[in-house]
Motif scaffolding. Sequence first.
Motif, mmCIF file in Angstrom:
data_model
loop_
_atom_site.group_PDB
_atom_site.id
_atom_site.type_symbol
_atom_site.label_atom_id
_atom_site.label_comp_id
_atom_site.label_asym_id
_atom_site.label_seq_id
_atom_site.Cartn_x
_atom_site.Cartn_y
_atom_site.Cartn_z
ATOM 1 N N ARG A 21 62.223 9.794 146.464
ATOM 2 C CA ARG A 21 61.719 11.110 146.041
ATOM 3 C C ARG A 21 62.680 11.808 145.078
ATOM 4 N NH1 ARG A 21 57.787 13.217 149.701
ATOM 5 N NH2 ARG A 21 56.370 11.476 150.032
ATOM 6 N N GLU A 24 62.295 10.217 141.680
ATOM 7 C CA GLU A 24 61.078 10.740 141.046
ATOM 8 C C GLU A 24 61.307 12.173 140.539
ATOM 9 O OE1 GLU A 24 58.224 8.214 144.121
ATOM 10 O OE2 GLU A 24 58.288 10.411 144.250
ATOM 11 N N GLY A 25 62.050 12.938 141.318
ATOM 12 C CA GLY A 25 62.345 14.315 140.932
ATOM 13 C C GLY A 25 63.190 14.385 139.673
ATOM 14 N N VAL A 34 59.033 20.095 135.632
ATOM 15 C CA VAL A 34 59.469 20.862 136.801
ATOM 16 C C VAL A 34 59.674 22.325 136.398
ATOM 17 C CG1 VAL A 34 61.181 21.058 138.642
ATOM 18 C CG2 VAL A 34 60.655 18.811 137.683
ATOM 19 N N VAL A 58 57.681 20.943 141.270
ATOM 20 C CA VAL A 58 57.406 19.751 140.472
ATOM 21 C C VAL A 58 55.907 19.735 140.186
ATOM 22 C CG1 VAL A 58 57.531 17.231 140.401
ATOM 23 C CG2 VAL A 58 59.304 18.531 141.606
ATOM 24 N N GLU A 59 55.558 19.819 138.913
ATOM 25 C CA GLU A 59 54.131 19.852 138.532
ATOM 26 C C GLU A 59 53.394 18.702 139.203
ATOM 27 O OE1 GLU A 59 52.730 22.196 136.730
ATOM 28 O OE2 GLU A 59 54.382 23.139 135.634
ATOM 29 N N SER A 61 52.910 18.399 142.374
ATOM 30 C CA SER A 61 53.264 18.310 143.789
ATOM 31 C C SER A 61 52.369 19.242 144.606
ATOM 32 C CB SER A 61 54.732 18.702 143.966
ATOM 33 O OG SER A 61 55.053 18.830 145.328
ATOM 34 N N ASP A 62 52.215 18.930 145.886
ATOM 35 C CA ASP A 62 51.388 19.792 146.731
ATOM 36 C C ASP A 62 52.189 20.934 147.358
ATOM 37 O OD1 ASP A 62 52.812 18.040 148.270
ATOM 38 O OD2 ASP A 62 51.156 17.455 149.584
ATOM 39 N N THR A 63 53.508 20.951 147.126
ATOM 40 C CA THR A 63 54.340 22.026 147.671
ATOM 41 C C THR A 63 55.348 22.503 146.626
ATOM 42 O OG1 THR A 63 56.080 20.544 148.468
ATOM 43 C CG2 THR A 63 54.269 20.991 149.997
ATOM 44 N N GLN A 304 62.435 18.247 146.223
ATOM 45 C CA GLN A 304 62.075 16.889 146.624
ATOM 46 C C GLN A 304 62.564 16.562 148.032
ATOM 47 O OE1 GLN A 304 59.634 16.396 144.447
ATOM 48 N NE2 GLN A 304 60.220 14.278 144.120
ATOM 49 N N ASN A 307 60.416 18.563 150.608
ATOM 50 C CA ASN A 307 59.093 17.962 150.754
ATOM 51 C C ASN A 307 59.181 16.667 151.560
ATOM 52 O OD1 ASN A 307 56.748 16.310 150.068
ATOM 53 N ND2 ASN A 307 56.217 17.967 148.676
ATOM 54 N N CYS A 308 60.228 15.900 151.294
ATOM 55 C CA CYS A 308 60.446 14.633 152.003
ATOM 56 C C CYS A 308 60.735 14.894 153.485
ATOM 57 C CB CYS A 308 61.608 13.909 151.337
ATOM 58 S SG CYS A 308 62.019 12.343 152.105
#
Lengths: 315, 315
Positions: A21, A24-25, A34, A58-59, A61-63, A304, A307-308
């Motif tokens: 994650r 990816e971030g 972002v 992060v564009e 992302s759900d959060t 990230q 969220n993780c």
Amino acid sequence: MKVLSKAQIVASLDLELAVQRLQEGFVAFSAGQVQVPPVQAFAFNQANGDCCVKSAFVEGSDTFTVKVSTGFYDNPAKGLASNDGLMMVLSATTGQPLALLQDEGWLTCIRTALAGRIAAHLLAPRQVNAIGIIGTGTQARMQLEQLRAVTACRKVIAWGRNEPGLAAFEAFAHGLGFQARTTRDAAEVAGMANLIVTTTPSREPLLQSHWVQPGTHITAVGADTAGKQELDPALVARADRIIVDSLVQCSQYGEISHALKAGLISLGQLAELGALLAGQAKGREDDQQITLADLTGVAVQDAQIANCALACMHS
Amino acid sequence: MKVLSKAQIVASLDLELAVQRLQEGFVAFSAGQVQVPPVQAFAFNQANGDCCVKSAFVEGSDTFTVKVSTGFYDNPAKGLASNDGLMMVLSATTGQPLALLQDEGWLTCIRTALAGRIAAHLLAPRQVNAIGIIGTGTQARMQLEQLRAVTACRKVIAWGRNEPGLAAFEAFAHGLGFQARTTRDAAEVAGMANLIVTTTPSREPLLQSHWVQPGTHITAVGADTAGKQELDPALVARADRIIVDSLVQCSQYGEISHALKAGLISLGQLAELGALLAGQAKGREDDQQITLADLTGVAVQDAQIANCALACMHS
């Protein structure tokens, strides 16, 4: 809204997923995907404390995440830790608060250590002779712990200012399975180790250029605000590759800012970790190159890792 | 750390204490004794949402506050409120998180309504003939509710765009003991009322200058971001006294910013609410003056109301 304690978070965080994650971030950050509003900073002069609020989305992302970190340096005398902090995770589709992560700053420590691991994975020489750690604190330990995933080398040499700190670090390293040595002479670290991590809040260079061997990789994580510095600017100038987590932050107050302001390096020499991960920047090309990763810590890491952590609680 | 629900906060908040704390906050703010870092703003374009993070520390206070507010405008279709939010209260002496106020935005609504009450208390004419409210939403109701402490007048006339909204407002006002009338013609409001509060997110003037009677006080709370406007700039220019909650915010995007940018008024005419409260600025001088309070909402209000809410839970 879920309220999670540090113990719950530490017990459930999947570090391999976190590395993925974070990678990816970094890629999203370097691709401009972002939203990172300006950091909010407070100074509590009477209490010798400070606080900063870092937020990121992060564009796609759900959060999104709002992180509050505090440092109150008279706390130890009161029996409290100097650093505290928490993260709030909110839904990026409804705005609802989803979770409060009362990690007491642990997620910031681990995301910093994992960024060091990611940088070392990309830039360390094939043959690591010894790991060198400058500093003996929490971050020094966590960096060493995480480097076990990057190299089979189990030799470490650590530099610190005082014997009790060095002795405690040595015991910690032994516990991780390392053959450990400590020193109060940083030249010794550079003489033995070709994978070095600097982790101190120093405000003057600790590692001189002429001590460092060809082929060494150095990750510098200490310089996270203006005035901090761990490396000789000549060492920064000598590096064949310089990777930064954020061009904006590192050129303002990162480790490499000193060499940049002195005209020893130019912006064009720098590449972001996200670009390196995306294959858009060059990394190490041979075993003689000196490589440097300057990590100031970016809010996308917080988004990230939070969220993780939340995903790990659900799974 | 305490986690408090909206129901707990609403049930225990002492409004008189809150007024006192807000007044102290405005005074401290205008005296330069409040740390207010830049607002962090996010735009969630795909979800038609936004979020802002506002933080403040009143020097000398034992706490500081970080507020997260969200607005997701497709939420009602999902059965959720558009606005949500929470506040975190942290210790200014140790940095430790003390409380999470899950007020769902209620504290922001009430601190805004109480600021209107404070402004009206200072600036309303001695004889209020009728209260005029522009808008029929939550803030319109809360402003009316709070004005009961400022005046004995129990006549209200409200303007709105649609009949169901007006009918619901009328029922609400009756419930508070008001003789209520509603209209879709804002000129009627100005013709009847000499204490007017504008509470809409309008982007064009709703209240024309030539409708307004001498002696009227107007509190404008709708314009809280760029582009919003409720008052005819000529009305702003006509006001004998203009009080703003924050010179910086109001001149950037408050109600009076339009008249300021058009050159109809000058910065020198403006005074902050904190300065008026401290006796350092002039208020209303006679019953013929038109007075205007432009309230954009400042983070010091959040810090003060949160601290107050927490104190009320303890007592």
